[in-house]
Enzyme design. Structure first.
Site, PDB file in Angstrom:
ATOM      1  N   GLY A  12      30.221   4.200 -12.740  1.00  0.00           N
ATOM      2  CA  GLY A  12      30.920   3.528 -13.827  1.00  0.00           C
ATOM      3  C   GLY A  12      32.412   3.141 -13.726  1.00  0.00           C
ATOM      4  O   GLY A  12      33.071   4.280 -13.134  1.00  0.00           O
ATOM      5  N   LYS A  16      35.394  -2.668 -11.055  1.00  0.00           N
ATOM      6  CA  LYS A  16      34.466  -3.900 -10.599  1.00  0.00           C
ATOM      7  C   LYS A  16      35.253  -5.142 -11.316  1.00  0.00           C
ATOM      8  O   LYS A  16      35.196  -6.202 -10.361  1.00  0.00           O
ATOM      9  CB  LYS A  16      33.179  -3.619 -11.465  1.00  0.00           C
ATOM     10  CG  LYS A  16      32.276  -2.485 -10.857  1.00  0.00           C
ATOM     11  CD  LYS A  16      31.231  -2.313 -11.639  1.00  0.00           C
ATOM     12  CE  LYS A  16      31.221  -2.006 -13.230  1.00  0.00           C
ATOM     13  NZ  LYS A  16      31.496  -0.774 -13.087  1.00  0.00           N
ATOM     14  N   GLY A  17      35.692  -5.050 -12.446  1.00  0.00           N
ATOM     15  CA  GLY A  17      36.435  -6.205 -13.113  1.00  0.00           C
ATOM     16  C   GLY A  17      37.375  -6.611 -12.154  1.00  0.00           C
ATOM     17  O   GLY A  17      37.700  -7.826 -11.951  1.00  0.00           O
ATOM     18  N   ASN A  38      28.580  -2.287 -23.623  1.00  0.00           N
ATOM     19  CA  ASN A  38      28.838  -1.109 -23.012  1.00  0.00           C
ATOM     20  C   ASN A  38      29.724  -1.038 -21.955  1.00  0.00           C
ATOM     21  O   ASN A  38      30.509   0.031 -21.782  1.00  0.00           O
ATOM     22  CB  ASN A  38      27.552  -0.247 -22.844  1.00  0.00           C
ATOM     23  CG  ASN A  38      26.556  -1.091 -21.775  1.00  0.00           C
ATOM     24  OD1 ASN A  38      26.826  -2.107 -21.631  1.00  0.00           O
ATOM     25  ND2 ASN A  38      25.594  -0.239 -21.195  1.00  0.00           N
ATOM     26  N   HIS A  41      35.509  -3.851 -18.647  1.00  0.00           N
ATOM     27  CA  HIS A  41      35.926  -4.192 -17.310  1.00  0.00           C
ATOM     28  C   HIS A  41      37.567  -5.071 -17.465  1.00  0.00           C
ATOM     29  O   HIS A  41      37.846  -5.891 -18.260  1.00  0.00           O
ATOM     30  CB  HIS A  41      35.201  -5.591 -16.483  1.00  0.00           C
ATOM     31  CG  HIS A  41      33.885  -5.100 -16.217  1.00  0.00           C
ATOM     32  ND1 HIS A  41      33.081  -5.964 -15.667  1.00  0.00           N
ATOM     33  CD2 HIS A  41      33.229  -3.882 -16.360  1.00  0.00           C
ATOM     34  CE1 HIS A  41      31.841  -4.905 -15.521  1.00  0.00           C
ATOM     35  NE2 HIS A  41      32.060  -3.857 -16.052  1.00  0.00           N
ATOM     36  N   THR A 129      27.552   4.784 -25.523  1.00  0.00           N
ATOM     37  CA  THR A 129      28.707   4.164 -26.134  1.00  0.00           C
ATOM     38  C   THR A 129      28.604   3.701 -27.547  1.00  0.00           C
ATOM     39  O   THR A 129      29.176   3.048 -28.324  1.00  0.00           O
ATOM     40  CB  THR A 129      28.967   2.916 -25.359  1.00  0.00           C
ATOM     41  OG1 THR A 129      27.759   1.956 -25.291  1.00  0.00           O
ATOM     42  CG2 THR A 129      29.279   3.047 -23.776  1.00  0.00           C
ATOM     43  N   GLN A 224      28.184  -0.985 -15.298  1.00  0.00           N
ATOM     44  CA  GLN A 224      28.048   0.262 -15.171  1.00  0.00           C
ATOM     45  C   GLN A 224      28.194   0.867 -13.731  1.00  0.00           C
ATOM     46  O   GLN A 224      28.815   0.114 -12.990  1.00  0.00           O
ATOM     47  CB  GLN A 224      26.759   0.640 -15.799  1.00  0.00           C
ATOM     48  CG  GLN A 224      26.498   0.732 -17.196  1.00  0.00           C
ATOM     49  CD  GLN A 224      26.454  -0.621 -17.972  1.00  0.00           C
ATOM     50  OE1 GLN A 224      25.705  -1.364 -17.623  1.00  0.00           O
ATOM     51  NE2 GLN A 224      27.360  -0.855 -18.724  1.00  0.00           N
ATOM     52  N   GLY A 302      37.395   4.237 -25.639  1.00  0.00           N
ATOM     53  CA  GLY A 302      38.489   5.209 -25.454  1.00  0.00           C
ATOM     54  C   GLY A 302      38.492   6.707 -25.153  1.00  0.00           C
ATOM     55  O   GLY A 302      39.444   7.366 -25.022  1.00  0.00           O
TER      56      GLY A 302
HETATM   57  P1  GDP Z   1      35.178  -1.468 -14.418  1.00  0.00           P
HETATM   58  O1  GDP Z   1      34.445  -1.032 -15.541  1.00  0.00           O
HETATM   59  O2  GDP Z   1      34.451  -0.890 -13.153  1.00  0.00           O
HETATM   60  O3  GDP Z   1      35.704  -2.813 -14.275  1.00  0.00           O
HETATM   61  O4  GDP Z   1      36.539  -0.504 -14.378  1.00  0.00           O
HETATM   62  P2  GDP Z   1      37.459  -0.278 -15.707  1.00  0.00           P
HETATM   63  O5  GDP Z   1      38.335  -1.628 -15.982  1.00  0.00           O
HETATM   64  O6  GDP Z   1      36.664   0.280 -16.654  1.00  0.00           O
HETATM   65  O7  GDP Z   1      38.506   0.834 -15.094  1.00  0.00           O
HETATM   66  C1  GDP Z   1      39.361   0.612 -14.127  1.00  0.00           C
HETATM   67  C2  GDP Z   1      40.694   0.948 -14.362  1.00  0.00           C
HETATM   68  O8  GDP Z   1      41.606   0.874 -13.466  1.00  0.00           O
HETATM   69  C3  GDP Z   1      41.415  -0.223 -15.234  1.00  0.00           C
HETATM   70  O9  GDP Z   1      42.262   0.316 -16.073  1.00  0.00           O
HETATM   71  C4  GDP Z   1      41.918  -1.169 -14.188  1.00  0.00           C
HETATM   72  O10 GDP Z   1      42.883  -1.868 -14.428  1.00  0.00           O
HETATM   73  C5  GDP Z   1      42.403  -0.057 -13.091  1.00  0.00           C
HETATM   74  N1  GDP Z   1      42.475  -0.265 -11.688  1.00  0.00           N
HETATM   75  C6  GDP Z   1      41.611  -1.072 -11.067  1.00  0.00           C
HETATM   76  N2  GDP Z   1      41.742  -1.139  -9.705  1.00  0.00           N
HETATM   77  C7  GDP Z   1      42.833  -0.051  -9.636  1.00  0.00           C
HETATM   78  C8  GDP Z   1      43.693   0.361  -8.439  1.00  0.00           C
HETATM   79  O11 GDP Z   1      43.433  -0.100  -7.343  1.00  0.00           O
HETATM   80  N3  GDP Z   1      44.640   1.279  -8.796  1.00  0.00           N
HETATM   81  C9  GDP Z   1      44.911   1.327 -10.031  1.00  0.00           C
HETATM   82  N4  GDP Z   1      46.161   2.256 -10.281  1.00  0.00           N
HETATM   83  N5  GDP Z   1      44.111   1.023 -11.036  1.00  0.00           N
HETATM   84  C10 GDP Z   1      43.425   0.217 -10.857  1.00  0.00           C
HETATM   85  P1  IMO Z   2      31.337  -0.351 -17.014  1.00  0.00           P
HETATM   86  O1  IMO Z   2      30.591  -1.532 -16.615  1.00  0.00           O
HETATM   87  C1  IMO Z   2      31.087   3.954 -17.756  1.00  0.00           C
HETATM   88  C2  IMO Z   2      27.583   5.324 -19.851  1.00  0.00           C
HETATM   89  C3  IMO Z   2      27.783   5.877 -21.369  1.00  0.00           C
HETATM   90  C4  IMO Z   2      26.715   6.871 -21.326  1.00  0.00           C
HETATM   91  C5  IMO Z   2      25.781   6.310 -20.901  1.00  0.00           C
HETATM   92  C6  IMO Z   2      24.714   5.642 -21.605  1.00  0.00           C
HETATM   93  O2  IMO Z   2      32.666  -0.526 -17.685  1.00  0.00           O
HETATM   94  O3  IMO Z   2      31.410   0.532 -15.630  1.00  0.00           O
HETATM   95  P2  IMO Z   2      24.685   3.258 -23.034  1.00  0.00           P
HETATM   96  O4  IMO Z   2      25.838   2.975 -24.207  1.00  0.00           O
HETATM   97  O5  IMO Z   2      24.717   2.393 -21.937  1.00  0.00           O
HETATM   98  O6  IMO Z   2      23.458   3.762 -23.460  1.00  0.00           O
HETATM   99  O7  IMO Z   2      25.422   4.743 -22.595  1.00  0.00           O
HETATM  100  O8  IMO Z   2      26.062   5.138 -19.677  1.00  0.00           O
HETATM  101  N1  IMO Z   2      28.124   3.992 -19.751  1.00  0.00           N
HETATM  102  C7  IMO Z   2      29.394   3.957 -18.899  1.00  0.00           C
HETATM  103  N2  IMO Z   2      30.283   4.621 -18.316  1.00  0.00           N
HETATM  104  N3  IMO Z   2      31.304   2.685 -17.577  1.00  0.00           N
HETATM  105  C8  IMO Z   2      30.474   1.972 -18.000  1.00  0.00           C
HETATM  106  O9  IMO Z   2      30.317   0.412 -18.143  1.00  0.00           O
HETATM  107  C9  IMO Z   2      29.400   2.218 -18.838  1.00  0.00           C
HETATM  108  N4  IMO Z   2      28.434   1.904 -19.577  1.00  0.00           N
HETATM  109  C10 IMO Z   2      27.507   2.813 -20.177  1.00  0.00           C
HETATM  110  O10 IMO Z   2      29.293   6.520 -21.367  1.00  0.00           O
HETATM  111  O11 IMO Z   2      27.131   7.986 -20.621  1.00  0.00           O
HETATM  112 MG    MG Z   3      34.592  -0.060 -17.441  1.00  0.00          MG
END
Ligand code: GDP
Ligand code: IMO
Ligand code: MG
Length: 429
Positions: A12, A16-17, A38, A41, A129, A224, A302
């Protein structure tokens, strides 16, 4: 026309977002098909950050349709808050947001049970989460679940809630010593939510198939990551849905023949939130450096994310599980701070070297990574916009990943912003 799945290849938070927001320019429909709030993005457009938990990451493109599929679990209060926040930022949803009436609702007892079960597990906790995801999916399988279609039906909901709440209150009280929930209060709150969500409730299967038949391009947004998959991840340290690409079919109502390709999102190093084995985890200053430089703190809870080197044993397994056809590499810009980069190419398990990812955590938790070292580039690559502008050592690292996985690196993301993206080749192949 065509449908592509965007899937997290690690644990995760691969970015992806950001990637879905970027690729939405080539699509007309963006569909979430599993998971709930959970997920977190993060999108950065024109310097403004938006964190989404349930609404598809295509939403910032005003002319694109967003669908929340039947395989998701929805906390109505979170969903409404997200809609309100987006509306305050100028987004309009009329005619372009549809939520499956078969998606299951996260009820207040799910959130209470999630936390109570974690407490009960004690030292064996999963580190969820706490959003009620597991209990909501369990009720779906147990057939105690309440779906959006039930919630928005003024006749059905009061009756269904009565029966289910009676049962759930018994469990809350007798198994966990928790206070039972008051029927009238829950009913009143959820009737309000129903009024807000009713305009979006729809048979999304039909909408997706109509779009497909009309030649529209569809992007499925995974939440995830592959290693958190209920069947194929590091069970029991997983989430409660099918996160691998195959989940798209059941979670949105399409057949495998409709999927043209699977775009795997790979962070240039590894992170994990919550408990569970993580062979390449760095518990030293380098791990701390990656966390600080990469701002690796959960977008939902967080919590600090555990950080480590890229693990190609794990990624090869994810490639098998998903049938990954192209890779988008994210956050390599963060690696600009290290002198040397390590890549795990094999594991040593009880003294035996293997290229295979073990299916059981008992083995994975004793796996020692075998590393290959590559020189870092020690520079800021976030301003690069073409492959040719990248430093030689960065290109060498990306090409080595491509070689180790046998999948083309189509796009390299070099920053959180939509424009901080290098398109090397099309991932839609
Ligand atoms: P997701 O759950 O897969 O959508 O990812 P998250 O948003 O939880 O975490 C990815 C973090 O990395 C976010 O704060 C994005 O803004 C940031 N991010 C995504 N792509 C890049 C990248 O290529 N470089 C940097 N420095 N940050 C990125
Ligand atoms: P995105 O989409 C990272 C993790 C939790 C925990 C396990 C089970 O942002 O990538 P849950 O609440 O789903 O039953 O928790 O999965 N987890 C993630 N870790 N990114 C996520 O989503 C997650 N969604 C759940 O931290 O270990
Ligand atoms: Mg995420």
């Amino acid at each position: 026309m065509s449908a592509y799945v965007i899937v997290g290849m690690q644990w995760g938070d691969e970015g992806k977002g950001k990637v879905v927001d970027f690729l939405t320019q080539y699509a007309q429909l963006v569909v979430r098909h599993q998971g709930g709030n959970n997920a977190g993005h993060t999108l950065v457009v024109n310097g403004k950050q938006t964190v989404l938990h349930l609404i598809p990451s295509g939403v910032l493109h005003d002319d694109k349709t967003c669908i929340i599929g039947n395989g998701t679990v929805l906390d109505p209060a979170v969903l409404i808050k997200e809609l309100d926040n987006l509306a305050a930022g100028g987004r309009n949803f009329a005619g372009r947001l549809f939520i499956s009436d078969s998606a299951h609702i996260i009820m207040p007892y799910h959130t209470i049970l999630d936390k109570a079960q974690e407490k009960f597990r004690g030292a064996n906790k999963i580190g969820t989460t706490g959003r009620g995801i597991g209990p909501a999916y369990a009720d779906k399988a147990d057939r105690f679940g309440i779906r959006l279609g039930d919630l928005v039906d003024t006749d059905v909901f009061p009756k269904k809630l009565k029966t289910v709440l009676e049962y759930k209150n018994t469990i809350l009280r007798d198994s966990f010593g928790e206070a039972p929930l008051d029927y009238d209060t829950v009913l009143k709150d959820f009737q309000k939510y129903a009024d807000r969500l009713r305009p979006y409730a729809a048979d999304t299967v039909k909408i997706i198939h109509d779009a497909y038949a009309a030649g529209k391009q569809i992007v499925f947004e995974g939440a995830q990551g592959s290693m958190l998959d209920l069947d194929h991840g590091t069970f029991p340290y997983v989430t409660s849905s099918t996160t691998v690409a195959g989940g798209v079919c059941a979670g949105s109502g399409i057949g495998p023949k409709h999927v043209n390709g699977v775009i795997g999102i790979v962070k240039a190093y590894s992170t994990r939130v919550g408990e569970g084995p993580f062979p390449t985890e760095l518990l030293d200053a380098t791990g701390e450096l990656l966390r600080k430089t990469g701002n690796e703190f959960g977008a939902t809870t967080g919590r600090p994310r555990r950080c480590g080197w890229l693990d190609c044993v794990q990624l090869r397994r994810a490639a098998l599980l998903n049938g990954t056809t192209a890779i988008v590499l994210t956050k390599p810009d963060i690696l600009g701070v290290v002198d040397t980069i390590k890549v795990c190419t094999a594991y040593e398990i009880n003294g035996v070297r293997t290229l295979d990812f073990p299916s059981q955590v008992s083995k994975l938790s004793v796996a020692k990574p075998v590393y290959e070292e590559l020189p870092g580039w020690k520079s800021d690559i976030s301003k690069c916009r073409t492959w040719d502008e990248l430093p030689a050592n960065a290109k060498a690292y990306f090409l080595r990943i491509e070689q180790l996985l046998g999948i083309p690196v189509a796009i390299v993301s070099v920053g959180p912003g939509r424009e901080e993206t290098i398109e090397r080749t099309s991932p839609f192949v």
